[in-house]
Motif scaffolding. Structure first.
Motif, PDB file in Angstrom:
ATOM      1  N   VAL A   1      -1.693  -4.940  19.908  1.00 41.43           N
ATOM      2  CA  VAL A   1      -2.364  -4.455  18.686  1.00 41.43           C
ATOM      3  C   VAL A   1      -2.647  -2.957  18.805  1.00 41.43           C
ATOM      4  O   VAL A   1      -2.421  -2.193  17.854  1.00 41.43           O
ATOM      5  N   LEU A   2      -3.097  -2.529  19.968  1.00 42.41           N
ATOM      6  CA  LEU A   2      -3.381  -1.102  20.180  1.00 42.41           C
ATOM      7  C   LEU A   2      -2.097  -0.270  20.037  1.00 42.41           C
ATOM      8  O   LEU A   2      -2.054   0.700  19.268  1.00 42.41           O
ATOM      9  N   SER A   3      -1.060  -0.670  20.765  1.00 41.53           N
ATOM     10  CA  SER A   3       0.192   0.101  20.754  1.00 41.53           C
ATOM     11  C   SER A   3       0.807   0.122  19.350  1.00 41.53           C
ATOM     12  O   SER A   3       1.207   1.178  18.840  1.00 41.53           O
ATOM     13  N   PHE A   4       0.854  -1.042  18.735  1.00 40.31           N
ATOM     14  CA  PHE A   4       1.445  -1.163  17.398  1.00 40.31           C
ATOM     15  C   PHE A   4       0.681  -0.308  16.380  1.00 40.31           C
ATOM     16  O   PHE A   4       1.272   0.413  15.572  1.00 40.31           O
ATOM     17  N   THR A   5      -0.636  -0.362  16.453  1.00 42.98           N
ATOM     18  CA  THR A   5      -1.460   0.351  15.465  1.00 42.98           C
ATOM     19  C   THR A   5      -1.296   1.856  15.613  1.00 42.98           C
ATOM     20  O   THR A   5      -1.139   2.577  14.611  1.00 42.98           O
ATOM     21  N   GLU A   6      -1.317   2.329  16.858  1.00 41.27           N
ATOM     22  CA  GLU A   6      -1.168   3.777  17.057  1.00 41.27           C
ATOM     23  C   GLU A   6       0.201   4.266  16.581  1.00 41.27           C
ATOM     24  O   GLU A   6       0.305   5.329  15.971  1.00 41.27           O
ATOM     25  N   ALA A   7       1.239   3.470  16.858  1.00 42.59           N
ATOM     26  CA  ALA A   7       2.585   3.869  16.433  1.00 42.59           C
ATOM     27  C   ALA A   7       2.692   3.888  14.911  1.00 42.59           C
ATOM     28  O   ALA A   7       3.231   4.833  14.314  1.00 42.59           O
ATOM     29  N   LEU A   8       2.155   2.844  14.281  1.00 41.58           N
ATOM     30  CA  LEU A   8       2.229   2.775  12.814  1.00 41.58           C
ATOM     31  C   LEU A   8       1.428   3.909  12.172  1.00 41.58           C
ATOM     32  O   LEU A   8       1.863   4.515  11.177  1.00 41.58           O
ATOM     33  N   ALA A   9       0.279   4.227  12.774  1.00 42.67           N
ATOM     34  CA  ALA A   9      -0.538   5.320  12.229  1.00 42.67           C
ATOM     35  C   ALA A   9       0.237   6.625  12.236  1.00 42.67           C
ATOM     36  O   ALA A   9       0.157   7.418  11.293  1.00 42.67           O
ATOM     37  N   GLU A  10       1.010   6.826  13.304  1.00 47.53           N
ATOM     38  CA  GLU A  10       1.808   8.064  13.381  1.00 47.53           C
ATOM     39  C   GLU A  10       2.910   8.056  12.319  1.00 47.53           C
ATOM     40  O   GLU A  10       3.168   9.070  11.665  1.00 47.53           O
ATOM     41  N   GLU A  11       3.537   6.870  12.114  1.00 44.05           N
ATOM     42  CA  GLU A  11       4.572   6.782  11.071  1.00 44.05           C
ATOM     43  C   GLU A  11       3.986   7.109   9.700  1.00 44.05           C
ATOM     44  O   GLU A  11       4.677   7.633   8.827  1.00 44.05           O
ATOM     45  N   LEU A  12       2.706   6.787   9.528  1.00 42.72           N
ATOM     46  CA  LEU A  12       2.083   6.955   8.206  1.00 42.72           C
ATOM     47  C   LEU A  12       1.340   8.278   8.067  1.00 42.72           C
ATOM     48  O   LEU A  12       0.755   8.548   7.009  1.00 42.72           O
ATOM     49  N   ARG A  13       1.349   9.082   9.153  1.00 39.30           N
ATOM     50  CA  ARG A  13       0.605  10.357   9.091  1.00 39.30           C
ATOM     51  C   ARG A  13       1.115  11.195   7.923  1.00 39.30           C
ATOM     52  O   ARG A  13       2.305  11.270   7.664  1.00 39.30           O
ATOM     53  N   GLY A  14       0.201  11.783   7.189  1.00 40.56           N
ATOM     54  CA  GLY A  14       0.587  12.611   6.046  1.00 40.56           C
ATOM     55  C   GLY A  14       0.685  11.816   4.756  1.00 40.56           C
ATOM     56  O   GLY A  14       0.887  12.396   3.688  1.00 40.56           O
ATOM     57  N   THR A  15       0.580  10.480   4.852  1.00 41.15           N
ATOM     58  CA  THR A  15       0.560   9.648   3.640  1.00 41.15           C
ATOM     59  C   THR A  15      -0.898   9.265   3.367  1.00 41.15           C
ATOM     60  O   THR A  15      -1.794   9.587   4.153  1.00 41.15           O
ATOM     61  N   SER A  16      -1.126   8.551   2.292  1.00 39.24           N
ATOM     62  CA  SER A  16      -2.499   8.126   1.986  1.00 39.24           C
ATOM     63  C   SER A  16      -2.744   6.682   2.405  1.00 39.24           C
ATOM     64  O   SER A  16      -3.661   6.029   1.906  1.00 39.24           O
ATOM     65  N   VAL A  17      -1.909   6.172   3.310  1.00 39.23           N
ATOM     66  CA  VAL A  17      -2.187   4.857   3.902  1.00 39.23           C
ATOM     67  C   VAL A  17      -2.614   5.107   5.344  1.00 39.23           C
ATOM     68  O   VAL A  17      -1.910   5.757   6.109  1.00 39.23           O
ATOM     69  N   ARG A  18      -3.808   4.608   5.690  1.00 41.70           N
ATOM     70  CA  ARG A  18      -4.349   4.859   7.024  1.00 41.70           C
ATOM     71  C   ARG A  18      -4.504   3.559   7.794  1.00 41.70           C
ATOM     72  O   ARG A  18      -4.859   2.522   7.225  1.00 41.70           O
TER      73      ARG A  18
ATOM     74  N   MET B   1       0.848  -1.203   0.000  1.00 42.27           N
ATOM     75  CA  MET B   1       0.000   0.000   0.000  1.00 42.27           C
ATOM     76  C   MET B   1       0.885   1.255   0.000  1.00 42.27           C
ATOM     77  O   MET B   1       0.609   2.209  -0.728  1.00 42.27           O
ATOM     78  N   ALA B   2       1.929   1.219   0.819  1.00 47.09           N
ATOM     79  CA  ALA B   2       2.837   2.380   0.887  1.00 47.09           C
ATOM     80  C   ALA B   2       3.493   2.608  -0.476  1.00 47.09           C
ATOM     81  O   ALA B   2       3.608   3.746  -0.938  1.00 47.09           O
ATOM     82  N   ASP B   3       3.894   1.523  -1.152  1.00 48.59           N
ATOM     83  CA  ASP B   3       4.507   1.652  -2.490  1.00 48.59           C
ATOM     84  C   ASP B   3       3.517   2.256  -3.492  1.00 48.59           C
ATOM     85  O   ASP B   3       3.889   3.070  -4.333  1.00 48.59           O
ATOM     86  N   ARG B   4       2.245   1.828  -3.385  1.00 50.56           N
ATOM     87  CA  ARG B   4       1.220   2.340  -4.319  1.00 50.56           C
ATOM     88  C   ARG B   4       0.772   3.749  -3.947  1.00 50.56           C
ATOM     89  O   ARG B   4       0.171   4.447  -4.754  1.00 50.56           O
ATOM     90  N   GLY B   5       0.983   4.100  -2.657  1.00 53.53           N
ATOM     91  CA  GLY B   5       0.595   5.443  -2.216  1.00 53.53           C
ATOM     92  C   GLY B   5      -0.830   5.533  -1.707  1.00 53.53           C
ATOM     93  O   GLY B   5      -1.319   6.624  -1.448  1.00 53.53           O
ATOM     94  N   HIS B   6      -1.489   4.404  -1.516  1.00 52.82           N
ATOM     95  CA  HIS B   6      -2.808   4.453  -0.876  1.00 52.82           C
ATOM     96  C   HIS B   6      -3.195   3.091  -0.331  1.00 52.82           C
ATOM     97  O   HIS B   6      -2.695   2.060  -0.777  1.00 52.82           O
ATOM     98  N   GLY B   7      -4.093   3.123   0.660  1.00 51.22           N
ATOM     99  CA  GLY B   7      -4.578   1.877   1.243  1.00 51.22           C
ATOM    100  C   GLY B   7      -5.025   2.098   2.672  1.00 51.22           C
ATOM    101  O   GLY B   7      -4.857   3.192   3.238  1.00 51.22           O
ATOM    102  N   GLY B   8      -5.607   1.060   3.252  1.00 49.55           N
ATOM    103  CA  GLY B   8      -6.081   1.167   4.626  1.00 49.55           C
ATOM    104  C   GLY B   8      -5.968  -0.161   5.351  1.00 49.55           C
ATOM    105  O   GLY B   8      -6.008  -1.230   4.732  1.00 49.55           O
ATOM    106  N   ILE B   9      -5.790  -0.074   6.662  1.00 52.65           N
ATOM    107  CA  ILE B   9      -5.688  -1.275   7.496  1.00 52.65           C
ATOM    108  C   ILE B   9      -6.531  -1.058   8.749  1.00 52.65           C
ATOM    109  O   ILE B   9      -6.409  -0.021   9.419  1.00 52.65           O
ATOM    110  N   ILE B  10      -7.394  -2.026   9.026  1.00 51.50           N
ATOM    111  CA  ILE B  10      -8.159  -2.004  10.277  1.00 51.50           C
ATOM    112  C   ILE B  10      -7.692  -3.193  11.109  1.00 51.50           C
ATOM    113  O   ILE B  10      -7.792  -4.348  10.670  1.00 51.50           O
ATOM    114  N   ASN B  11      -7.127  -2.924  12.275  1.00 52.00           N
ATOM    115  CA  ASN B  11      -6.685  -3.978  13.176  1.00 52.00           C
ATOM    116  C   ASN B  11      -7.711  -4.138  14.290  1.00 52.00           C
ATOM    117  O   ASN B  11      -7.964  -3.188  15.043  1.00 52.00           O
ATOM    118  N   VAL B  12      -8.293  -5.318  14.379  1.00 52.38           N
ATOM    119  CA  VAL B  12      -9.325  -5.532  15.400  1.00 52.38           C
ATOM    120  C   VAL B  12      -8.635  -5.891  16.717  1.00 52.38           C
ATOM    121  O   VAL B  12      -8.025  -6.956  16.839  1.00 52.38           O
TER     122      VAL B  12
END
Ligand SMILES: NC(=O)c1ccc[n+]([C@@H]2O[C@H](COP(=O)([O-])OP(=O)(O)OC[C@H]3O[C@@H](n4cnc5c(N)ncnc54)[C@H](OP(=O)(O)O)[C@@H]3O)[C@@H](O)[C@H]2O)c1
Length: 279
Positions: free
Chosen positions: A163-180, A130-141
């Protein structure tokens, strides 16, 4: 607002429970689907039902996600079929209930492998694309269990805290990109989650999986970092460790879970509970 129409979503643990509900709700919103679980017959039945009801493309793929080789084979199969995954829903999950030291080690290990390692693998493999393509989304339950320790569901709650800690950290790494990336935290939901345990859920306090799925997808569409798709009553549970010292919160949850009989609960594999704190 994010639109699910025309995207391809991969849902893990889609043979039943919340995963099946996520699959139906995504299809209702116009998504095409890749559904993953171990039970081929159940998965194919879910796929056929969705195709009949919503007319979207549905590909069922059988894989045990605790097996690294099967995860690699799953990705290879996606490539062979030229499926591009726009949305990954890491839903498959499991857990043991009862005193940790007398519960099955194998079940504890395999549930952590599913809840943590499989989620990590799929997020890395598909999220990287997704990062290579420049868009995408991930929902971690994850779960409301992610926010505090849970005596008698010790490894389950710890895996969801990951899962909570990992997801929040990854979301911050991806902030400003089109992968959420978003974490979803259901409360008790009316699924087969406890079917392999002597524990039961009080039906008066469980949510319908369809309702949880719809609220999760609404939250993701609005750009949330965390979704709380259960009834309002569950939300204060996630604040306990903000309001109380961790040791106090753990004692309280331990007492609550003993009052619910979880200290006597055991997996339905003959493992007997022997909790020293059991009254
Ligand atoms: N139900 C609740 O109260 C609740 C509350 C909060 C969070 N959650 C979370 O919601 C998610 C879904 O739970 P659920 O309640 O729907 O549970 P469920 O009814 O037991 O369904 C679990 C799903 O995961 C699949 N699965 C299990 N092991 C697998 C493996 N090794 N490889 C691939 N797929 C596997 C199962 O299919 P197969 O057996 O066919 O593989 C099934 O489709 C989990 O992450 C759970 O932690 C549930």
């Amino acid at each position: 607002m994010y639109s699910y129409s025309g995207i391809t979503a991969l849902v893990t643990g889609a043979s039943k429970g919340l995963g099946k509900a996520y699959a139906h709700e995504l299809a209702r919103r116009g998504a095409h689907l890749v559904l993953v679980a171990r039970s081929g017959d159940a998965l194919r039945e879910v796929a056929a039902g969705i195709r009949a009801e919503h007319g979207t493309d549905v590909t069922p793929l059988v894989a045990d996600l605790t097996d690294a080789g099967q995860v690699t084979a799953l990705i290879a199969e996606l490539d062979r079929r030229e499926h591009t995954i726009d949305l990954l829903v890491n839903n498959a999950g499991a857990g043991t209930v009862g005193p940790f030291l007398t519960s099955s080690l194998a079940r504890n290990v395999s549930s952590v492998e599913l809840n943590v390692i499989a989620l990590l693998r799929l997020t890395h493999l598909l999220g990287g694309r997704m990062a290579d393509r420049g868009h995408g989304g991930i929902i971690n339950v994850a779960s409301i269990a992610a926010f505090q320790t849970m005596p008698y569901q010790a490894s389950y709650a710890a895996s969801k805290a990951f899962v909570l800690s990992f997801t929040e950290a990854l979301a911050e790494e991806l902030r400003g990109t089109s992968v959420r990336v978003m974490a979803a935290h259901p409360g008790a939901t009316d699924t087969g989650f406890f079917d392999t345990s002597s524990a039961t859920m009080n039906p008066a306090f469980t949510d319908a999986p369809e309702h949880v799925a719809a609220k999760t997808l609404d939250a993701f569409a609005k750009g949330a970092l965390n979704s709380y798709p259960g009834r309002a009553l569950f939300r204060p549970v996630t604040w306990i460790t903000r309001l109380l010292p961790r040791a106090t919160a753990t004692r309280l949850i331990g007492r609550l879970n003993r009052s619910l009989g979880l200290h006597r609960a055991h997996d339905l594999d003959g493992t007997a509970p022997q909790d020293p704190a059991a009254g």
